[in-house]
Scaffold this motif. Structure first.
Motif, PDB file in Angstrom:
ATOM      1  N   ALA A 123       0.843  -1.203   0.000  1.00 12.21           N
ATOM      2  CA  ALA A 123       0.000   0.000   0.000  1.00 12.21           C
ATOM      3  C   ALA A 123       0.878   1.254   0.000  1.00 12.21           C
ATOM      4  CB  ALA A 123      -0.930  -0.006   1.204  1.00 12.21           C
ATOM      5  N   VAL A 124       2.004   1.177   0.687  1.00  8.46           N
ATOM      6  CA  VAL A 124       2.928   2.326   0.724  1.00  8.46           C
ATOM      7  C   VAL A 124       3.481   2.599  -0.676  1.00  8.46           C
ATOM      8  CG1 VAL A 124       5.126   3.169   1.627  1.00  8.46           C
ATOM      9  CG2 VAL A 124       3.545   1.962   3.143  1.00  8.46           C
ATOM     10  N   ALA A 125       3.839   1.527  -1.385  1.00 11.39           N
ATOM     11  CA  ALA A 125       4.375   1.686  -2.745  1.00 11.39           C
ATOM     12  C   ALA A 125       3.326   2.314  -3.667  1.00 11.39           C
ATOM     13  CB  ALA A 125       4.812   0.332  -3.293  1.00 11.39           C
ATOM     14  N   LYS A 126       2.062   1.927  -3.481  1.00 14.53           N
ATOM     15  CA  LYS A 126       0.984   2.521  -4.296  1.00 14.53           C
ATOM     16  C   LYS A 126       0.858   4.010  -4.010  1.00 14.53           C
ATOM     17  CE  LYS A 126      -1.952  -1.610  -4.577  1.00 14.53           C
ATOM     18  NZ  LYS A 126      -3.277  -2.174  -4.225  1.00 14.53           N
ATOM     19  N   ARG A 127       0.922   4.374  -2.727  1.00 14.87           N
ATOM     20  CA  ARG A 127       0.756   5.784  -2.356  1.00 14.87           C
ATOM     21  C   ARG A 127       1.933   6.634  -2.828  1.00 14.87           C
ATOM     22  NH1 ARG A 127      -1.691   3.528   2.331  1.00 14.87           N
ATOM     23  NH2 ARG A 127       0.300   3.488   3.435  1.00 14.87           N
ATOM     24  N   ASN A 128       3.123   6.015  -2.930  1.00 13.06           N
ATOM     25  CA  ASN A 128       4.317   6.756  -3.344  1.00 13.06           C
ATOM     26  C   ASN A 128       4.552   6.720  -4.849  1.00 13.06           C
ATOM     27  OD1 ASN A 128       4.886   7.474  -0.709  1.00 13.06           O
ATOM     28  ND2 ASN A 128       6.188   5.689  -0.347  1.00 13.06           N
ATOM     29  N   TYR A 129       3.622   6.086  -5.579  1.00 15.45           N
ATOM     30  CA  TYR A 129       3.786   5.954  -7.021  1.00 15.45           C
ATOM     31  C   TYR A 129       3.882   7.322  -7.687  1.00 15.45           C
ATOM     32  CZ  TYR A 129       2.006   5.850 -11.800  1.00 15.45           C
ATOM     33  OH  TYR A 129       1.819   6.070 -13.142  1.00 15.45           O
ATOM     34  N   LYS A 130       4.872   7.448  -8.552  1.00 12.47           N
ATOM     35  CA  LYS A 130       5.039   8.645  -9.377  1.00 12.47           C
ATOM     36  C   LYS A 130       5.469   8.177 -10.753  1.00 12.47           C
ATOM     37  CE  LYS A 130       7.582  13.018  -9.648  1.00 12.47           C
ATOM     38  NZ  LYS A 130       8.681  13.833  -9.101  1.00 12.47           N
ATOM     39  N   LYS A 131       4.758   8.610 -11.773  1.00 13.76           N
ATOM     40  CA  LYS A 131       5.004   8.061 -13.103  1.00 13.76           C
ATOM     41  C   LYS A 131       6.379   8.435 -13.647  1.00 13.76           C
ATOM     42  CE  LYS A 131       3.121   7.640 -17.745  1.00 13.76           C
ATOM     43  NZ  LYS A 131       2.051   7.992 -18.701  1.00 13.76           N
ATOM     44  N   ASP A 132       6.701   9.732 -13.616  1.00 16.47           N
ATOM     45  CA  ASP A 132       7.915  10.201 -14.296  1.00 16.47           C
ATOM     46  C   ASP A 132       9.141  10.132 -13.394  1.00 16.47           C
ATOM     47  OD1 ASP A 132       6.744  12.101 -12.715  1.00 16.47           O
ATOM     48  OD2 ASP A 132       7.152  13.782 -14.042  1.00 16.47           O
ATOM     49  N   ASP A 133       9.501   8.910 -12.969  1.00 17.53           N
ATOM     50  CA  ASP A 133      10.664   8.730 -12.092  1.00 17.53           C
ATOM     51  C   ASP A 133      11.800   7.972 -12.773  1.00 17.53           C
ATOM     52  OD1 ASP A 133       9.583   6.224 -12.283  1.00 17.53           O
ATOM     53  OD2 ASP A 133       9.311   5.902 -10.136  1.00 17.53           O
ATOM     54  N   GLY A 134      11.665   7.719 -14.087  1.00 11.24           N
ATOM     55  CA  GLY A 134      12.726   7.036 -14.821  1.00 11.24           C
ATOM     56  C   GLY A 134      12.680   5.526 -14.745  1.00 11.24           C
ATOM     57  N   ASN A 135      11.685   4.965 -14.041  1.00  9.64           N
ATOM     58  CA  ASN A 135      11.616   3.521 -13.835  1.00  9.64           C
ATOM     59  C   ASN A 135      10.491   2.867 -14.632  1.00  9.64           C
ATOM     60  OD1 ASN A 135      13.676   3.337 -11.773  1.00  9.64           O
ATOM     61  ND2 ASN A 135      12.213   4.312 -10.389  1.00  9.64           N
ATOM     62  N   VAL A 136      10.761   1.668 -15.165  1.00 11.17           N
ATOM     63  CA  VAL A 136       9.687   0.823 -15.679  1.00 11.17           C
ATOM     64  C   VAL A 136       8.786   0.474 -14.503  1.00 11.17           C
ATOM     65  CG1 VAL A 136       9.181  -1.506 -16.527  1.00 11.17           C
ATOM     66  CG2 VAL A 136      10.984  -0.157 -17.608  1.00 11.17           C
ATOM     67  N   LYS A 137       7.478   0.479 -14.715  1.00 13.94           N
ATOM     68  CA  LYS A 137       6.544   0.145 -13.632  1.00 13.94           C
ATOM     69  C   LYS A 137       6.126  -1.318 -13.742  1.00 13.94           C
ATOM     70  CE  LYS A 137       6.673   4.442 -12.448  1.00 13.94           C
ATOM     71  NZ  LYS A 137       7.522   4.932 -13.546  1.00 13.94           N
ATOM     72  N   VAL A 138       5.863  -1.899 -12.586  1.00 11.85           N
ATOM     73  CA  VAL A 138       5.368  -3.273 -12.506  1.00 11.85           C
ATOM     74  C   VAL A 138       4.115  -3.242 -11.642  1.00 11.85           C
ATOM     75  CG1 VAL A 138       5.889  -5.649 -11.830  1.00 11.85           C
ATOM     76  CG2 VAL A 138       7.731  -4.158 -12.665  1.00 11.85           C
ATOM     77  N   SER A 139       3.016  -3.819 -12.140  1.00  8.82           N
ATOM     78  CA  SER A 139       1.750  -3.697 -11.411  1.00  8.82           C
ATOM     79  C   SER A 139       0.796  -4.835 -11.744  1.00  8.82           C
ATOM     80  CB  SER A 139       1.083  -2.358 -11.764  1.00  8.82           C
ATOM     81  OG  SER A 139      -0.223  -2.268 -11.226  1.00  8.82           O
TER      82      SER A 139
END
Length: 639
Positions: free
Chosen positions: A544-560
């Motif tokens: 849940a913490v990772a979801k709340r801290n999600y930011k799209k433009d951080d240079g990382n591929v997202k996994v979900s």
């Protein structure tokens, strides 16, 4: 027929304004945009016209009658009011001219919109003109009263020139006069591009801004010219909808990728601007979507600042929160943090509220994204905390993305009637035509709701999408012998997209249905493959913490997970381990079809589906692969 913003003129407009609005809409070319009473940095001209082969024209409209004129000159006009008193006003043509300079002064600070060489260096690369429209006076009146001495014939329009029912009206003359309403008439050698017009809209109307990339500013004399790239704005249909939704309760039903969330966010920002004292609440189901909406809202308020006041010497720091009166929560975080209750308390709280024995926060406007995911009791709670005087409730939904199968009647759940207060969005702006067709073909094949698909409707039907003209590659279908091989192919494609197609890693996402089974740890393999390829990643659904801290433009591929990707979009989407769908432990197979449809429609340009086992869905994908192979073989045979 020209595009008008708003689509219809306000009820309180004068008869003359209404006549001109309808005439411009009917007779100007299809690629012209006509703005009625737009607010432009504190000024509100009557009409602004933008056309690719025209440039920009400002029109000031006056409903003067000849008997109201007392004394006129180049600068001021003295008029008789309806009460018989005298009043002095600015020459309407001079007023239009001042509005025009107000607009052009803003636009010529953008390096994209000025000439960079030649006689007109650092001047706008398109003409800006102005004119006055006299809706209750005729050309014969101007001649009789010698008004053309103070109002140039080429810079003015009279009733007989704008009223199609008048015998002297001539469509060609009208268009020709508008095309020449410039101090020094000239035609554009090259028409304004879509990007040019977008840049004009971006500067003049902050409410349509989504984002732009700032480059090093260009020095010019004693100031800097802005250098903006990759400008993104709402399209005209979305802008119109956000601006003209109307008050009180409204329902927007739209296909995936139609910009529902963007319209909702823009509507919230417009209400916040109009009513700074209001409490505005945006609710959704997913934690990651709530975080994404916060980011959109924050960007919108950031983009609305005066671009020409930016200090380019200050280095970019972490994203800061912009102060505004909009709260954004996923539903469960809202009831926990703001209402201090759990979901099981909702029925008793509703009862206490109805009896007048509970006090909870009241909101002047509430907007609910992905409304198809909300329970009946959630709506009942929200509607009781809505200011009864405003009744400003906006619901946004797409029932093709309904993975929780809530049964509802909005009238019963909210106490508000949405009949005649709904809008339907059928155009998909997010995905390419290839992705839209691929996803919709799958959904129609596997959804039990396919018989309820209609083009138009109110409640209970699925909306069939229409694609934009944007093209792209066909979705990739990858079949391998093991999940490890599958992921090795996925990271290889990611590398190629990043290197050859310049797709940023933070514009890619890997979507999975389950993170592990009794025989395999899928997340571990995903992380291993990304690490082996030296690709940075962020696991959105790790916690849940990772979801709340999600930011799209951080240079990382997202996994979900697919569930948590609702409302998000990326240039490239990789749906892995499709053989785990339909998931064996899922009792509702209909939910699985909706889930995979949601996953596919997250992709803007590139979509990949991969698998290494067999299922009902992979059997379908095998058939698609075989059809593609047959088409290729036939083409080769006919060469």
């Amino acid at each position: 027929m020209a595009i008008t913003v708003p689509e219809t003129i306000r009820r309180t407009a004068t008869a003359g304004e209404r006549q001109l609005f309808n005439t411009l809409k009917e007779y100007l070319p299809d690629d012209y945009i006509v703005y009625y009473e737009p607010e432009i940095n504190g000024k509100r001209p009557d009409f602004v016209i933008i056309g690719p082969d025209l440039g920009l024209i400002v029109l000031e409209v006056k409903d003067y009658v000849k008997s109201s004129l007392f004394q006129i000159n180049q600068d001021t006009w003295t008029l008789y009011t309806t009460s018989g008193e005298q009043t002095t006003v600015k020459n309407p043509l001079l007023q239009a001219r001042e509005y025009m300079f107000h607009i052009s002064d803003r636009l010529k600070k953008d390096a994209n919109l000025v000439n960079h060489e030649g006689k007109y260096k650092f001047k706008l690369k398109f003409p800006c003109g102005y004119g006055a429209v006299f809706t209750r006076m005729y050309q014969k009146d101007f001649i009789e009263y010698q008004l053309y001495n103070v109002v140039e014939p080429g810079m003015s329009l009279t009733r007989d020139e704008i009223d199609p029912s008048h015998e002297l009206f001539d469509e060609e003359v009208l268009i020709e006069k508008i095309l020449n309403m410039f101090t020094v008439p000239y035609r554009l050698r090259e028409p304004l591009t879509y990007e040019d017009i977008n840049a004009i809209r971006y500067h003049l109307f902050p409410e349509v801004r989504i984002s732009a990339e700032f480059k090093e500013p260009i020095p010019h004399q004693d100031h800097l010219l802005l250098s903006l790239h990759d400008i993104k704005t709402m399209d005209l249909h979305q802008e119109n909808l956000a601006k003209q939704l109307g008050d009180k309760n409204r329902l927007i039903r739209g296909v995936a990728g139609s910009g529902k969330t963007l319209i909702l966010a823009s509507r919230a920002k417009l209400l916040a601007k109009e009513h700074p004292d209001w409490k505005i609440l945006i609710l959704c189901y997913n934690i990651s979507l709530a975080q994404n909406i916060r980011h959109i809202i924050n960007n919108m308020f950031e983009e609305q600042r005066d671009l020409f006041d930016f200090d380019f010497e200050i280095e970019e720091g972490p994203e800061k929160e912009i102060k505004h009166n909009i709260e954004v929560f996923n539903f469960h975080a809202w009831i926990k943090n703001k209402l201090k209750i759990g979901e099981h308390h909702i029925p008793s709280i509703i009862k206490l509220l109805d009896e007048g024995n509970a006090i909870l926060p009241q909101y002047d406007a509430v907007m609910i994204d992905e409304g198809q995911d909300f329970e009946k009791e959630w709506f009942q709670l929200v509607s009781r905390l809505l200011n009864p005087e405003t009744q400003s409730l906006l619901l946004v939904e797409d029932r093709a993305q309904d993975i929780y199968k809530r049964k509802r009647s909005y009238v019963q759940d909210t106490g508000l009637d949405f009949r005649g207060r709904s809008k339907i969005l059928t155009i998909n702006y997010r995905n390419t035509a290839q992705i839209v067709k691929f996803a919709w073909d799958f959904y129609q094949k596997h959804s039990e709701l396919k018989n309820k698909i209609v083009e138009r409707g109110f409640e209970g039907e699925i909306i069939a999408p229409q694609s934009t003209k944007r093209k792209g590659p066909e979705p990739a279908i990858i079949k391998r012998n093991s999940f490890k091989q599958e992921m090795m192919e996925v990271v290889k494609i990611m590398k190629r997209l990043h290197t050859d197609n310049k797709v940023p890693y933070d514009e890619m996402i890997i979507l999975y249905r389950v993170k592990r089974s009794k025989n395999a740890d899928y997340i571990a393999t995903i992380k291993w493959a990304l690490a082996q390829a030296d690709i940075p990643y962020y696991w959105i659904t790790e916690s849940a913490v990772a979801k709340r801290n999600y930011k799209k433009d951080d240079g990382n591929v997202k996994v979900s997970t697919i569930d948590s990707s609702k409302g998000l979009d990326f240039q490239a989407v990789f749906i892995v381990n499709v053989d785990n769908m339909p998931f064996a432990l899922e009792e509702d197979p209909e939910r699985e079809a909706s889930l995979l449809y949601i996953a596919m429609t997250r992709a803007q340009n590139y979509l990949s589906l991969s698998y290494s086992g067999e299922s009902e869905f992979t059997t379908y994908l095998d058939e698609v692969r075989e059809k593609r192979s047959r088409v290729i073989r036939l083409r080769e045979m006919h060469r």
